[in-house]
Design a protein around this motif. Structure first.
Motif, PDB file in Angstrom:
ATOM      1  N   MET A 200       0.659  -1.252   0.100  1.00 10.17           N
ATOM      2  CA  MET A 200       0.381   0.237   0.017  1.00 10.17           C
ATOM      3  C   MET A 200       1.039   0.981   0.586  1.00 10.17           C
ATOM      4  O   MET A 200       2.000   2.057   0.405  1.00 10.17           O
ATOM      5  N   THR A 201       0.399   2.200  -1.027  1.00 12.81           N
ATOM      6  CA  THR A 201       1.388   3.241  -0.754  1.00 12.81           C
ATOM      7  C   THR A 201       0.586   4.522   0.199  1.00 12.81           C
ATOM      8  O   THR A 201      -0.500   4.615   0.421  1.00 12.81           O
ATOM      9  N   VAL A 202       1.525   5.816   0.850  1.00 14.64           N
ATOM     10  CA  VAL A 202       0.964   6.377   1.338  1.00 14.64           C
ATOM     11  C   VAL A 202       0.532   7.042   1.001  1.00 14.64           C
ATOM     12  O   VAL A 202      -1.454   7.542   1.880  1.00 14.64           O
ATOM     13  N   THR A 203      -0.089   7.279  -0.269  1.00 17.74           N
ATOM     14  CA  THR A 203      -1.446   8.273  -0.812  1.00 17.74           C
ATOM     15  C   THR A 203      -2.491   7.055  -0.668  1.00 17.74           C
ATOM     16  O   THR A 203      -3.618   7.181  -0.159  1.00 17.74           O
ATOM     17  N   GLU A 204      -2.621   5.957  -1.289  1.00 18.33           N
ATOM     18  CA  GLU A 204      -3.872   4.699  -1.140  1.00 18.33           C
ATOM     19  C   GLU A 204      -4.077   4.546   0.922  1.00 18.33           C
ATOM     20  O   GLU A 204      -4.929   4.540   0.878  1.00 18.33           O
ATOM     21  N   ALA A 205      -3.011   4.774   1.594  1.00 21.15           N
ATOM     22  CA  ALA A 205      -3.677   4.363   3.472  1.00 21.15           C
ATOM     23  C   ALA A 205      -4.131   6.360   3.398  1.00 21.15           C
ATOM     24  O   ALA A 205      -4.882   5.764   4.195  1.00 21.15           O
ATOM     25  N   ARG A 206      -3.401   6.892   3.338  1.00 17.29           N
ATOM     26  CA  ARG A 206      -4.350   8.618   3.021  1.00 17.29           C
ATOM     27  C   ARG A 206      -5.159   8.872   2.853  1.00 17.29           C
ATOM     28  O   ARG A 206      -6.521   9.460   2.710  1.00 17.29           O
ATOM     29  N   ASP A 207      -6.137   7.902   1.386  1.00 17.83           N
ATOM     30  CA  ASP A 207      -7.041   7.952   1.252  1.00 17.83           C
ATOM     31  C   ASP A 207      -8.439   7.213   1.998  1.00 17.83           C
ATOM     32  O   ASP A 207      -8.891   7.360   2.057  1.00 17.83           O
ATOM     33  N   TYR A 208      -7.014   6.175   2.356  1.00 16.56           N
ATOM     34  CA  TYR A 208      -8.701   4.859   3.622  1.00 16.56           C
ATOM     35  C   TYR A 208      -8.609   5.036   4.835  1.00 16.56           C
ATOM     36  O   TYR A 208      -9.613   4.996   5.217  1.00 16.56           O
ATOM     37  N   LEU A 209      -7.569   6.112   5.455  1.00 15.86           N
ATOM     38  CA  LEU A 209      -8.189   7.116   6.791  1.00 15.86           C
ATOM     39  C   LEU A 209      -8.605   8.200   6.735  1.00 15.86           C
ATOM     40  O   LEU A 209      -9.043   8.740   7.303  1.00 15.86           O
ATOM     41  N   ARG A 210      -9.640   8.655   5.162  1.00 16.14           N
ATOM     42  CA  ARG A 210      -9.923   9.357   4.547  1.00 16.14           C
ATOM     43  C   ARG A 210      -8.736  10.841   5.942  1.00 16.14           C
ATOM     44  O   ARG A 210      -9.507  11.654   6.300  1.00 16.14           O
ATOM     45  N   LEU A 211      -7.454  11.122   4.991  1.00 12.75           N
ATOM     46  CA  LEU A 211      -7.166  12.237   5.104  1.00 12.75           C
ATOM     47  C   LEU A 211      -7.116  13.336   4.526  1.00 12.75           C
ATOM     48  O   LEU A 211      -6.048  12.635   3.317  1.00 12.75           O
TER      49      LEU A 211
END
Length: 91
Positions: free
Chosen positions: A1-12
């Motif tokens: 998972m990329t940082v961008t995907e992580a941000r999207d998942y965490l809704r940040l």
């Protein structure tokens, strides 16, 4: 998972939390391998490992959240399945 995907998942929004997210993402594959025996290579091709990774990220990022107990139970159940998959003989 990329940082961008992580941000999207965490809704940040924005990159302010990348310093927290990046080490969490780095720790996830090792954690899954340690708890299940499933190698990082196996995890890369297993969709369930991706799901567990997202749940772990959410739990670790929001450790004080209201749903942590439910999330922990779900993660533990999924880790048991991954353990069974990791030790199952391959054909």
């Amino acid at each position: 998972m990329t940082v961008t995907e992580a941000r999207d998942y965490l809704r940040l929004d924005g990159t302010d939390n990348d310093g927290v997210i990046t080490p969490l993402l780095s720790a996830i594959p090792d954690y899954i391998e340690t708890t299940t025996g499933m190698s990082a290579a196996q995890q890369a091709t297993e969709p369930l490992a991706d799901t567990v990774s997202k749940f772990l990220l959410a739990l670790w990022y929001n450790a004080e959240g209201t749903e942590t107990e439910k999330l922990e139970r779900t993660i533990n159940s999924l880790l048991k399945v991954l353990t069974a998959m990791a030790v199952a003989p391959t054909e």
